[in-house]
Scaffold this motif. Structure first.
Motif, PDB file in Angstrom:
ATOM      1  N   LYS A 758      -5.118  -6.115  -1.919  1.00  0.00           N
ATOM      2  CA  LYS A 758      -4.390  -5.430  -2.997  1.00  0.00           C
ATOM      3  C   LYS A 758      -4.735  -5.991  -4.367  1.00  0.00           C
ATOM      4  CE  LYS A 758      -0.170  -8.164  -2.261  1.00  0.00           C
ATOM      5  NZ  LYS A 758       1.272  -8.089  -2.126  1.00  0.00           N
ATOM      6  N   GLU A 759      -5.759  -6.885  -4.399  1.00  0.00           N
ATOM      7  CA  GLU A 759      -6.061  -7.544  -5.666  1.00  0.00           C
ATOM      8  C   GLU A 759      -7.247  -6.942  -6.403  1.00  0.00           C
ATOM      9  OE1 GLU A 759      -4.021  -9.662  -6.712  1.00  0.00           O
ATOM     10  OE2 GLU A 759      -2.976 -10.342  -4.901  1.00  0.00           O
ATOM     11  N   SER A 760      -7.911  -5.989  -5.786  1.00  0.00           N
ATOM     12  CA  SER A 760      -9.127  -5.485  -6.429  1.00  0.00           C
ATOM     13  C   SER A 760      -8.800  -4.790  -7.742  1.00  0.00           C
ATOM     14  CB  SER A 760      -9.839  -4.492  -5.497  1.00  0.00           C
ATOM     15  OG  SER A 760     -10.860  -3.828  -6.210  1.00  0.00           O
ATOM     16  N   GLU A 761      -9.758  -4.961  -8.695  1.00  0.00           N
ATOM     17  CA  GLU A 761      -9.507  -4.295  -9.971  1.00  0.00           C
ATOM     18  C   GLU A 761      -9.713  -2.787  -9.847  1.00  0.00           C
ATOM     19  OE1 GLU A 761     -12.611  -4.832 -13.017  1.00  0.00           O
ATOM     20  OE2 GLU A 761     -13.598  -6.166 -11.567  1.00  0.00           O
ATOM     21  N   PHE A 762     -10.366  -2.399  -8.773  1.00  0.00           N
ATOM     22  CA  PHE A 762     -10.520  -0.948  -8.553  1.00  0.00           C
ATOM     23  C   PHE A 762      -9.408  -0.480  -7.629  1.00  0.00           C
ATOM     24  CE2 PHE A 762     -14.769  -2.790  -9.039  1.00  0.00           C
ATOM     25  CZ  PHE A 762     -15.119  -2.201 -10.250  1.00  0.00           C
ATOM     26  N   LYS A 763      -8.638   0.421  -8.144  1.00  0.00           N
ATOM     27  CA  LYS A 763      -7.484   0.888  -7.375  1.00  0.00           C
ATOM     28  C   LYS A 763      -7.891   1.413  -6.002  1.00  0.00           C
ATOM     29  CE  LYS A 763      -3.953   2.119 -10.707  1.00  0.00           C
ATOM     30  NZ  LYS A 763      -3.243   3.207 -11.337  1.00  0.00           N
ATOM     31  N   THR A 764      -9.035   2.052  -5.990  1.00  0.00           N
ATOM     32  CA  THR A 764      -9.464   2.668  -4.730  1.00  0.00           C
ATOM     33  C   THR A 764      -9.863   1.625  -3.691  1.00  0.00           C
ATOM     34  OG1 THR A 764     -11.592   2.959  -5.792  1.00  0.00           O
ATOM     35  CG2 THR A 764     -10.195   4.913  -5.629  1.00  0.00           C
ATOM     36  N   GLU A 765      -9.947   0.391  -4.144  1.00  0.00           N
ATOM     37  CA  GLU A 765     -10.294  -0.663  -3.192  1.00  0.00           C
ATOM     38  C   GLU A 765      -9.070  -1.425  -2.719  1.00  0.00           C
ATOM     39  OE1 GLU A 765     -13.076  -0.985  -1.512  1.00  0.00           O
ATOM     40  OE2 GLU A 765     -13.582   0.816  -2.643  1.00  0.00           O
ATOM     41  N   ASN A 766      -7.908  -0.913  -3.031  1.00  0.00           N
ATOM     42  CA  ASN A 766      -6.664  -1.538  -2.573  1.00  0.00           C
ATOM     43  C   ASN A 766      -5.988  -0.675  -1.511  1.00  0.00           C
ATOM     44  OD1 ASN A 766      -6.849  -3.804  -4.186  1.00  0.00           O
ATOM     45  ND2 ASN A 766      -5.918  -2.751  -5.928  1.00  0.00           N
ATOM     46  N   LYS A 767      -5.206  -1.305  -0.722  1.00  0.00           N
ATOM     47  CA  LYS A 767      -4.586  -0.609   0.414  1.00  0.00           C
ATOM     48  C   LYS A 767      -3.609   0.487   0.005  1.00  0.00           C
ATOM     49  CE  LYS A 767      -1.033  -4.209   0.864  1.00  0.00           C
ATOM     50  NZ  LYS A 767      -0.467  -5.253   1.673  1.00  0.00           N
ATOM     51  N   TYR A 768      -2.967   0.291  -1.155  1.00  0.00           N
ATOM     52  CA  TYR A 768      -1.883   1.207  -1.519  1.00  0.00           C
ATOM     53  C   TYR A 768      -2.292   2.675  -1.552  1.00  0.00           C
ATOM     54  CZ  TYR A 768       0.365  -3.153  -2.736  1.00  0.00           C
ATOM     55  OH  TYR A 768       0.886  -4.410  -2.678  1.00  0.00           O
ATOM     56  N   MET A 769      -3.583   2.879  -1.862  1.00  0.00           N
ATOM     57  CA  MET A 769      -4.071   4.259  -1.940  1.00  0.00           C
ATOM     58  C   MET A 769      -4.075   4.941  -0.567  1.00  0.00           C
ATOM     59  SD  MET A 769      -5.131   5.498  -4.766  1.00  0.00           S
ATOM     60  CE  MET A 769      -4.939   4.941  -6.412  1.00  0.00           C
ATOM     61  N   TYR A 770      -4.110   4.134   0.474  1.00  0.00           N
ATOM     62  CA  TYR A 770      -4.380   4.722   1.790  1.00  0.00           C
ATOM     63  C   TYR A 770      -3.259   4.570   2.835  1.00  0.00           C
ATOM     64  CZ  TYR A 770      -8.834   4.209  -0.567  1.00  0.00           C
ATOM     65  OH  TYR A 770      -9.824   4.254  -1.512  1.00  0.00           O
ATOM     66  N   VAL A 771      -2.566   3.454   2.750  1.00  0.00           N
ATOM     67  CA  VAL A 771      -1.609   3.170   3.835  1.00  0.00           C
ATOM     68  C   VAL A 771      -0.495   4.216   3.913  1.00  0.00           C
ATOM     69  CG1 VAL A 771       0.128   1.507   4.654  1.00  0.00           C
ATOM     70  CG2 VAL A 771      -2.053   0.695   3.740  1.00  0.00           C
ATOM     71  N   CYS A 772      -0.242   4.665   5.131  1.00  0.00           N
ATOM     72  CA  CYS A 772       0.926   5.520   5.360  1.00  0.00           C
ATOM     73  C   CYS A 772       2.093   4.586   5.638  1.00  0.00           C
ATOM     74  CB  CYS A 772       0.738   6.398   6.599  1.00  0.00           C
ATOM     75  SG  CYS A 772      -0.530   7.611   6.409  1.00  0.00           S
ATOM     76  N   HIS A 773       3.171   4.798   4.922  1.00  0.00           N
ATOM     77  CA  HIS A 773       4.322   3.914   5.074  1.00  0.00           C
ATOM     78  C   HIS A 773       5.013   4.151   6.419  1.00  0.00           C
ATOM     79  CE1 HIS A 773       4.845   2.803   0.564  1.00  0.00           C
ATOM     80  NE2 HIS A 773       3.600   2.636   1.006  1.00  0.00           N
ATOM     81  N   ALA A 774       5.705   3.106   6.831  1.00  0.00           N
ATOM     82  CA  ALA A 774       6.373   3.165   8.129  1.00  0.00           C
ATOM     83  C   ALA A 774       7.358   4.332   8.212  1.00  0.00           C
ATOM     84  CB  ALA A 774       7.108   1.852   8.364  1.00  0.00           C
ATOM     85  N   GLU A 775       8.122   4.538   7.112  1.00  0.00           N
ATOM     86  CA  GLU A 775       9.133   5.588   7.099  1.00  0.00           C
ATOM     87  C   GLU A 775       8.468   6.953   7.280  1.00  0.00           C
ATOM     88  OE1 GLU A 775       8.609   3.175   4.970  1.00  0.00           O
ATOM     89  OE2 GLU A 775      10.393   2.554   3.883  1.00  0.00           O
ATOM     90  N   MET A 776       7.353   7.099   6.562  1.00  0.00           N
ATOM     91  CA  MET A 776       6.646   8.379   6.628  1.00  0.00           C
ATOM     92  C   MET A 776       6.179   8.639   8.059  1.00  0.00           C
ATOM     93  SD  MET A 776       2.982   9.211   5.140  1.00  0.00           S
ATOM     94  CE  MET A 776       2.776  10.296   3.817  1.00  0.00           C
ATOM     95  N   ASN A 777       5.572   7.610   8.648  1.00  0.00           N
ATOM     96  CA  ASN A 777       5.083   7.756  10.013  1.00  0.00           C
ATOM     97  C   ASN A 777       6.220   8.070  10.974  1.00  0.00           C
ATOM     98  OD1 ASN A 777       2.360   7.563   9.597  1.00  0.00           O
ATOM     99  ND2 ASN A 777       2.346   5.314   9.702  1.00  0.00           N
ATOM    100  N   ALA A 778       7.340   7.373  10.797  1.00  0.00           N
ATOM    101  CA  ALA A 778       8.469   7.605  11.704  1.00  0.00           C
ATOM    102  C   ALA A 778       8.938   9.049  11.588  1.00  0.00           C
ATOM    103  CB  ALA A 778       9.599   6.643  11.382  1.00  0.00           C
ATOM    104  N   ILE A 779       9.020   9.522  10.352  1.00  0.00           N
ATOM    105  CA  ILE A 779       9.481  10.903  10.149  1.00  0.00           C
ATOM    106  C   ILE A 779       8.475  11.886  10.757  1.00  0.00           C
ATOM    107  CG2 ILE A 779       9.967  12.677   8.379  1.00  0.00           C
ATOM    108  CD1 ILE A 779      11.130  10.353   6.649  1.00  0.00           C
ATOM    109  N   LEU A 780       7.194  11.615  10.496  1.00  0.00           N
ATOM    110  CA  LEU A 780       6.169  12.536  11.015  1.00  0.00           C
ATOM    111  C   LEU A 780       6.089  12.497  12.544  1.00  0.00           C
ATOM    112  CD1 LEU A 780       3.347  11.933   8.373  1.00  0.00           C
ATOM    113  CD2 LEU A 780       4.790  13.957   8.619  1.00  0.00           C
ATOM    114  N   ASN A 781       6.437  11.331  13.073  1.00  0.00           N
ATOM    115  CA  ASN A 781       6.373  11.192  14.539  1.00  0.00           C
ATOM    116  C   ASN A 781       7.613  11.708  15.262  1.00  0.00           C
ATOM    117  OD1 ASN A 781       3.940   9.965  14.271  1.00  0.00           O
ATOM    118  ND2 ASN A 781       4.731   7.865  14.417  1.00  0.00           N
TER     119      ASN A 781
END
Ligand SMILES: O=c1ccn([C@H]2C[C@H](O)[C@@H](COP(=O)(O)O)O2)c(=O)[nH]1
Length: 847
Positions: A758-781
């Motif tokens: 999560k420290e990269s100066e490029f946003k696209t190189e950090n996890k936040y852009m991609y990770v599906c949150h637990a709540e979202m997954n639970a709802i979708l599941n």
């Protein structure tokens, strides 16, 4: 060609230029005759004028181009906007790069209509050398006078006054009025400028000397002031200062006051002849008055404010208790002749200076004995019914749709006040008690030092509306209820708060508003107040005020206590507890507080920890009070909001103490309240004499809450996130798990490929852009169609994005373990949404 000739020629050109520029425009003003002749003569444009007449540029101008000598045609006088006229003319002049010279000034001077442009446009051409010299003289005299006044002291006054402008008028015939007017203005400005809001006694005496010596001995001054219609004010000032001087002589003061008000009749006579008919000059008098009014109004307003400030600084207690009602009432009558929004507002200010209870006392005075008792202390209205008429008139005027809500409110407020007072029993007793409790300023007292007991005057303090305080319904010293009916705070205060804070948000006003709001809260009228504020379109302001005042103040108070190094000593704790009692008097108020955006903000400022640390202290403090089991349960529940109390030291102490002192606290069920294990070793009936009885039901089983949170945590263990693993578990009202999830990359996105840092100066190189949150997954599941009414157990307090999903999916309750991001914007926003949507959330710990 002489310079003069040049100028004249130029003028003529200019006039034609103006004519061209304003061609086809209708005349804005229409008096012609001598003015026209004079213009033609002075500007030497008779030839051009004739030319113009023979070839008129527009039909509309025709009728104005008459014989210079002909008598004035009756042209309807239309309302002209002076600024527009001046602008038009100036525009025309500038276009031709005209240098102001002989058409020296084009201004709007209604009473000096001397010249007229022959082209139908009324301009004011001040090319009269004599008049210029006159104004120069006036200006220099004004300057001179001002200088003298500024340097005057009690010691040099005698010498100084000889040089005063108005004492050395060179040409009584022609210049006196102007010079005197100028002097009056200077005297007023200087005197009033010298009056600070809290004048000290020396200033007052000093000004007194100036006024009495400088003004009182000069008859002509009064003549001028009569013309200016300012004499009432002047007399009031005079009397006030005399009163300071001889303030033990009440009767004299009274007499002077009443005689000063009689000067109003001279104003009347200007409007009416001896038989009460309107005089011929009524129109011109009105215009004159209208012109003078503003100056007069401005000054008298300042004066009234000054009176009020004296009142506040206790210097004028005497005069206000001896109330100059008649003067004020007469002044109101005068202003009512020119009803306008501005005047109405001013009238309100004046009305708020009227001591209504005393007036009502006057109305109800039956016997001469009573009257004489009363007149010792209070000025009586020479014509009491006048006030009633005035109030009716004011009321009617305020209904005019052009009157702003604020002024309407002020009028209504005062009318109500008056009505309420009238309905009260202002009898002899009250009068006596007023007289008895009215503080006296004794001779020799320094005004500022006068001690006046708070709340001892039975009546409304004559404080101007700007700083109007809503009187508290506390009993007066005689034990009787104050003769003021109770107010409907919300409706009365909303516009008041809304409009007045805009003008003045100083500490004193803030303090007053805070008091009002506090009362509103106590009276449980908050929603009404809001509705009223909304209706009156002051809702936003009201909110702003609210934000600025009560909650902030309370919050600040608490912070102050918290920052106090002596926090733990009982006094600080009690102080905080007192503030908190107000905040937490009911669960409703707690919710209500949370609703108030400003409080949330304040809470953030306070830092949650400090705030809730105080809650814990409060809980401890409440232990010393006699609380019902329900109250204890409530208090205990509150401490359970551990999300809000991250300081276990305080929290634990208060919870333990509460538990001990509230043995009968009802634990509703293991999910909703305290999250304690139903089965504990001490009461576990599986154990007898240290051995397990396998024939009985196991009681130290996992409770629902721990179970679901456990599932969430178990699921979190699947997360590849190297820093934070979050799991979520959705449960129906019947305790059935219908969805589980953890934070991870979306399907198809290889978690070896996508970034986990999560420290990269490029946003696209950090996890936040991609990770599906637990709540979202639970709802979708989810394994059911709808999640309405479900609970979600989640390891981390949901972020704003998850909050949106939670709300939209119909989940009604969120139970979480960690609030590590609590103060981050995402969580603040999340809470805001959850609160608004009515989704509850609570923090638990697992056993
Ligand atoms: O409501 C939430 C908030 C966050 N998450 C996930 C997203 C990330 O994988 C982590 C947070 O990483 P940090 O390094 O702690 O910033 O938690 C979630 O699932 N639900």
């Amino acid at each position: 060609m002489s310079k003069e000739k040049n100028r004249t020629q130029y003028n003529r050109d200019v006039l034609f230029q103006i004519g061209g520029a304003l061609k086809d425009r209708p005349p804005v003003y229409g008096s012609m005759g001598l003015g026209l002749q004079e213009t033609i003569r002075t500007l030497d444009i008779s030839k051009s004028y004739e030319d113009l007449r023979s070839k008129p540029r527009s039909k509309s101008l025709m009728k104005y181009l008459r014989d210079p000598g002909a008598s004035s045609p009756s042209v309807p006088i239309r309302q002209a906007d002076p600024a527009k006229v001046a602008m038009e003319v100036n525009k025309a002049l500038t276009k031709r790069s005209y240098t102001p010279g002989s058409l020296a000034s084009i201004s709007w001077r209604p009473l000096s209509i001397n010249y007229m442009c022959p082209l139908g446009v009324k301009t004011y051409v001040d090319n009269d050398a004599a008049s210029a010299a006159k104004s120069d003289l006036i200006r220099s005299k004004e300057k001179e006078t001002r200088k003298i006044f500024e340097n005057v002291t009690t010691d040099n006054y005698e010498t100084m006054k000889k040089t005063l402008a108005f004492l050395s008028v060179p040409d009584r015939e022609t210049k006196e009025d102007d010079l005197l007017n100028a002097t009056v203005a200077v005297v007023f400005d200087v005197v009033l400028d010298g009056l600070t809001t809290q004048p000290d006694w020396t200033t007052v005496q000093h000004l007194h000397v100036k006024l009495l010596e400088g003004i009182g001995k000069r008859e002509c001054f009064w003549e001028v002031s009569a013309k200016l219609k300012e004499h009432i004010t002047l007399n009031v000032v005079k009397v006030m200062f005399q009163c300071y001087h001889e303030y033990s002589n009440l009767q004299k003061f009274e007499k002077e006051l009443i005689s000063s008000s009689s000067s109003c009749s001279s104003i009347e006579s200007e409007f009416c002849d001896g038989n009460g008919n309107k005089s011929k000059s009524v129109e011109s008098t009105r215009i004159t008055y209208a012109k003078l009014k503003y100056r007069s109004r401005e000054r008298s307003l300042r004066l009234m404010q000054f009176i009020a400030s004296l009142y506040n600084s206790q210097l004028l207690r005497l005069t206000t208790t001896c109330n100059s009602c008649q003067v004020i009432v007469d002044f109101i009558a005068l202003h009512l002749q020119f009803p306008s929004e501005q005047n109405l507002e001013y009238i309100c200010e004046l009305l708020s200076l009227v001591n209504f209870p005393r007036l009502v006392g006057d109305f109800k005075m039956k016997t001469s004995e009573e009257a004489s008792l009363h007149s010792v202390r209070g000025a009586r209205l020479t014509n009491p019914s006048l006030l009633q008429d005035l109030l009716n008139q004011i009321s009617t005027l305020s209904l005019n749709p052009s009157v702003s809500p604020r002024v309407r409110f002020c009028v209504q407020y005062l009318m109500n006040l008056y009505k309420n007072i009238c309905q009260c029993d202002v009898n002899e007793d009250t009068t006596r008690s007023v007289a008895k409790t009215t503080p006296l300023v004794k001779a020799g007292d320094k005004g500022g030092d006068t001690v006046v007991t708070k709340g001892e005057v039975c009546g409304l303090a004559p404080v101007p509306l700007m700083s109007l305080s809503i009187p508290s319904p506390s009993p007066c010293s005689s034990g009787r209820k104050r003769p003021i009916a109770s107010f409907d705070y919300p409706y009365e205060t909303a516009p008041f708060i809304g409009s007045h804070i805009k003008v003045n948000a100083d500490t004193q006003v803030a303090q007053e508003l805070e008091d009002i709001l506090r009362k509103v809260v106590q009276m449980d009228k908050k929603s009404e107040l809001n509705a009223a504020a909304k209706q009156l379109n002051v809702h936003q302001t009201f909110r702003a005020v609210e934000k600025k005042t009560i909650w902030k103040l309370l919050a600040h108070e608490i912070v102050k206590q918290l920052e106090n190094p002596e926090l733990d000593p009982p006094q600080a704790t009690t102080n905080i507890a007192n503030f908190l009692t107000e905040l937490f008097c009911s669960e409703e108020s707690l919710n209500w507080l949370a609703e108030v955006g400003s409080f949330i903000e304040a809470r953030r400022n306070l830092q949650t920890s400090s705030m809730w640390r105080v809650v814990a202290i409060h809980c401890l403090t409440t232990l010393n009070q006699m609380l019902t089991p329900t109250q204890l349960t409530e208090a205990l529940k509150r401490t359970e909001r551990r999300d809000l109390i991250p300081l276990p030291k305080y929290f634990a102490g208060s919870v333990n103490a509460l538990r001990m002192s509230a043995p009968k606290v009802q634990v509703e069920n293991d999910m909703d309240s305290l999250n304690v294990n139903e089965g504990t070793v001490s009461n576990n009936c599986n154990y007898q004499n240290g051995t397990k009885d396998l024939s009985k039901k196991r009681v130290d089983f996992l409770n629902w809450s721990d179970y679901f949170m456990g599932v969430a945590l178990l699921s979190a263990m699947r997360s590849k996130d190297p820093i934070t693993q979050v799991g979520a578990c959705i449960v129906t009202e019947e305790n059935k798990i219908v969805g589980i999830g953890y934070n991870g990359m979306p399907s198809g996105c290889d978690d070896d490929e996508f970034p986990w840092g999560k420290e990269s100066e490029f946003k696209t190189e950090n996890k936040y852009m991609y990770v599906c949150h637990a709540e979202m997954n639970a709802i979708l599941n989810k394994i059911v169609g709808q999640l309405n009414g479900c609970r979600m157990y989640v390891a981390l307090f949901p972020c704003n994005e998850c909050a949106k999903l939670i709300i939209q999916s119909g989940i009604k309750d969120v139970i979480y373990l960690s609030n590590k991001n609590w103060n981050q914007d995402s969580c603040i926003a999340s809470r805001r949404m959850l609160d608004a949507a009515g989704v509850t959330y609570r923090c638990v710990s697992i056993s």
